[in-house]
Design an enzyme around this catalytic site. Structure first.
Site, PDB file in Angstrom:
ATOM      1  N   GLN A  74       2.821   9.803   1.465  1.00 15.20           N
ATOM      2  CA  GLN A  74       4.146   9.181   1.361  1.00 15.20           C
ATOM      3  C   GLN A  74       4.907   9.606   0.110  1.00 15.20           C
ATOM      4  O   GLN A  74       6.094   9.321  -0.012  1.00 15.20           O
ATOM      5  CB  GLN A  74       4.008   7.650   1.398  1.00 15.20           C
ATOM      6  CG  GLN A  74       3.556   7.141   2.755  1.00 15.20           C
ATOM      7  CD  GLN A  74       3.397   5.634   2.760  1.00 15.20           C
ATOM      8  OE1 GLN A  74       2.401   5.117   2.287  1.00 15.20           O
ATOM      9  NE2 GLN A  74       4.403   4.935   3.261  1.00 15.20           N
ATOM     10  N   GLY A  92       0.830  -1.195   0.000  1.00  7.51           N
ATOM     11  CA  GLY A  92       0.000   0.000   0.000  1.00  7.51           C
ATOM     12  C   GLY A  92       0.866   1.247   0.000  1.00  7.51           C
ATOM     13  O   GLY A  92       2.023   1.207   0.434  1.00  7.51           O
ATOM     14  N   HIS A 147      -3.952   0.531   7.856  1.00  9.02           N
ATOM     15  CA  HIS A 147      -2.661   1.213   7.829  1.00  9.02           C
ATOM     16  C   HIS A 147      -2.721   2.421   6.880  1.00  9.02           C
ATOM     17  O   HIS A 147      -2.252   3.522   7.216  1.00  9.02           O
ATOM     18  CB  HIS A 147      -1.585   0.204   7.399  1.00  9.02           C
ATOM     19  CG  HIS A 147      -0.188   0.745   7.353  1.00  9.02           C
ATOM     20  ND1 HIS A 147       0.819   0.297   8.203  1.00  9.02           N
ATOM     21  CD2 HIS A 147       0.395   1.670   6.549  1.00  9.02           C
ATOM     22  CE1 HIS A 147       1.933   0.954   7.917  1.00  9.02           C
ATOM     23  NE2 HIS A 147       1.702   1.785   6.908  1.00  9.02           N
ATOM     24  N   GLU A 148      -3.306   2.219   5.696  1.00  8.38           N
ATOM     25  CA  GLU A 148      -3.338   3.305   4.696  1.00  8.38           C
ATOM     26  C   GLU A 148      -4.301   4.418   5.100  1.00  8.38           C
ATOM     27  O   GLU A 148      -3.983   5.599   4.937  1.00  8.38           O
ATOM     28  CB  GLU A 148      -3.703   2.751   3.313  1.00  8.38           C
ATOM     29  CG  GLU A 148      -2.684   1.776   2.729  1.00  8.38           C
ATOM     30  CD  GLU A 148      -1.243   2.252   2.836  1.00  8.38           C
ATOM     31  OE1 GLU A 148      -0.976   3.452   2.649  1.00  8.38           O
ATOM     32  OE2 GLU A 148      -0.369   1.415   3.145  1.00  8.38           O
ATOM     33  N   CYS A 207       6.404  -0.356   6.908  1.00  8.21           N
ATOM     34  CA  CYS A 207       5.904   0.828   6.208  1.00  8.21           C
ATOM     35  C   CYS A 207       7.026   1.352   5.322  1.00  8.21           C
ATOM     36  O   CYS A 207       8.177   1.429   5.759  1.00  8.21           O
ATOM     37  CB  CYS A 207       5.498   1.884   7.231  1.00  8.21           C
ATOM     38  SG  CYS A 207       4.908   3.412   6.487  1.00  8.21           S
ATOM     39  N   LEU A 208       6.697   1.708   4.086  1.00  8.50           N
ATOM     40  CA  LEU A 208       7.727   2.176   3.154  1.00  8.50           C
ATOM     41  C   LEU A 208       8.387   3.474   3.642  1.00  8.50           C
ATOM     42  O   LEU A 208       9.488   3.797   3.222  1.00  8.50           O
ATOM     43  CB  LEU A 208       7.133   2.374   1.756  1.00  8.50           C
ATOM     44  CG  LEU A 208       6.643   1.091   1.055  1.00  8.50           C
ATOM     45  CD1 LEU A 208       5.980   1.422  -0.271  1.00  8.50           C
ATOM     46  CD2 LEU A 208       7.789   0.106   0.853  1.00  8.50           C
ATOM     47  N   HIS A 260      -2.636   6.632   7.438  1.00  8.29           N
ATOM     48  CA  HIS A 260      -1.745   7.577   6.749  1.00  8.29           C
ATOM     49  C   HIS A 260      -2.524   8.805   6.273  1.00  8.29           C
ATOM     50  O   HIS A 260      -2.043   9.934   6.394  1.00  8.29           O
ATOM     51  CB  HIS A 260      -1.129   6.930   5.500  1.00  8.29           C
ATOM     52  CG  HIS A 260       0.178   6.235   5.739  1.00  8.29           C
ATOM     53  ND1 HIS A 260       1.288   6.872   6.253  1.00  8.29           N
ATOM     54  CD2 HIS A 260       0.565   4.959   5.492  1.00  8.29           C
ATOM     55  CE1 HIS A 260       2.301   6.013   6.319  1.00  8.29           C
ATOM     56  NE2 HIS A 260       1.889   4.837   5.867  1.00  8.29           N
TER      57      HIS A 260
HETATM   58 ZN    ZN Z   1       2.857   3.051   5.776  1.00  5.92          ZN
END
Ligand code: ZN
Length: 186
Positions: free
Chosen positions: A50, A45, A150-151, A108-109, A154
């Protein structure tokens, strides 16, 4: 085009996303770039924050993850083959959390080399809009449920470290501090 992924310490990650009322060429290009960036990074995701945009926009793809199953009901229809429904492009999502929770591993990226056990709802219901402007309703469990939570976090400026246990956060403290410093130097 692959976009640079913003890392922990970048204030955009704490910004709540603005609602998208109109899908213009800029949004279409951003979505295309977000998909390319997510796939290149092998992520499940990616949220607009991000890649530097505080918008209610996220892309997901859990279809390549084989060891962590997902279940999905799309507009009332069970999805047998997740690949047919992925990638997901969700605008203005609103999530309703199921009561039962479990603990699962998350990364997480925006946090390279950080993984932690995070407690989340096992199942969720989500309402959002598609790029075409259609309303979409998703019921999810397993990895997809976790990834959606999670997304959506964000998009509201919430990061998975906010949901870590204090013990887990303490064990990552030096790595997190280092990440913040690296980000501040950029
Ligand atoms: Zn993340």
């Amino acid at each position: 085009m692959k976009l640079p992924i913003r890392k922990y310490g970048d204030p955009i990650l704490r910004a709540k996303g603005k609602r998208i009322n109109e899908v213009d060429d800029k949004i279409l290009t951003l979505v295309e770039n977000m998909l390319e960036t997510m796939h290149a990074a092998n992520g499940v995701g990616l949220a607009a924050q991000q890649v530097g945009y505080a918008l209610q926009l996220t892309v997901l793809d859990v279809s390549h993850v084989e060891d962590r199953p997902s279940a999905m009901i799309l507009n009332g229809q069970p999805v047998a083959d997740l690949q047919t429904a992925m990638p997901l492009v969700l605008l203005n999502p609103v999530v309703r959390l199921g009561e039962a929770t479990d603990v699962g591993s998350e990364g997480c990226l925006s946090f390279p080399d950080v993984t932690a056990e995070i407690e989340r709802s096992i199942s969720v219901e989500l309402e959002a809009e598609t790029l075409e402007g259609d309303a979409v309703r998703i019921e999810a469990s397993g990895l997809l449920s976790r990834a959606l939570q999670h997304e959506v976090d964000h998009l509201n400026g919430i990061l998975f470290i906010d949901r870590m246990s204090s013990a887990s956060k303490a064990s990552h403290a030096s790595r997190l501090k280092r990440l913040q410093k690296e980000t501040a130097r950029m």
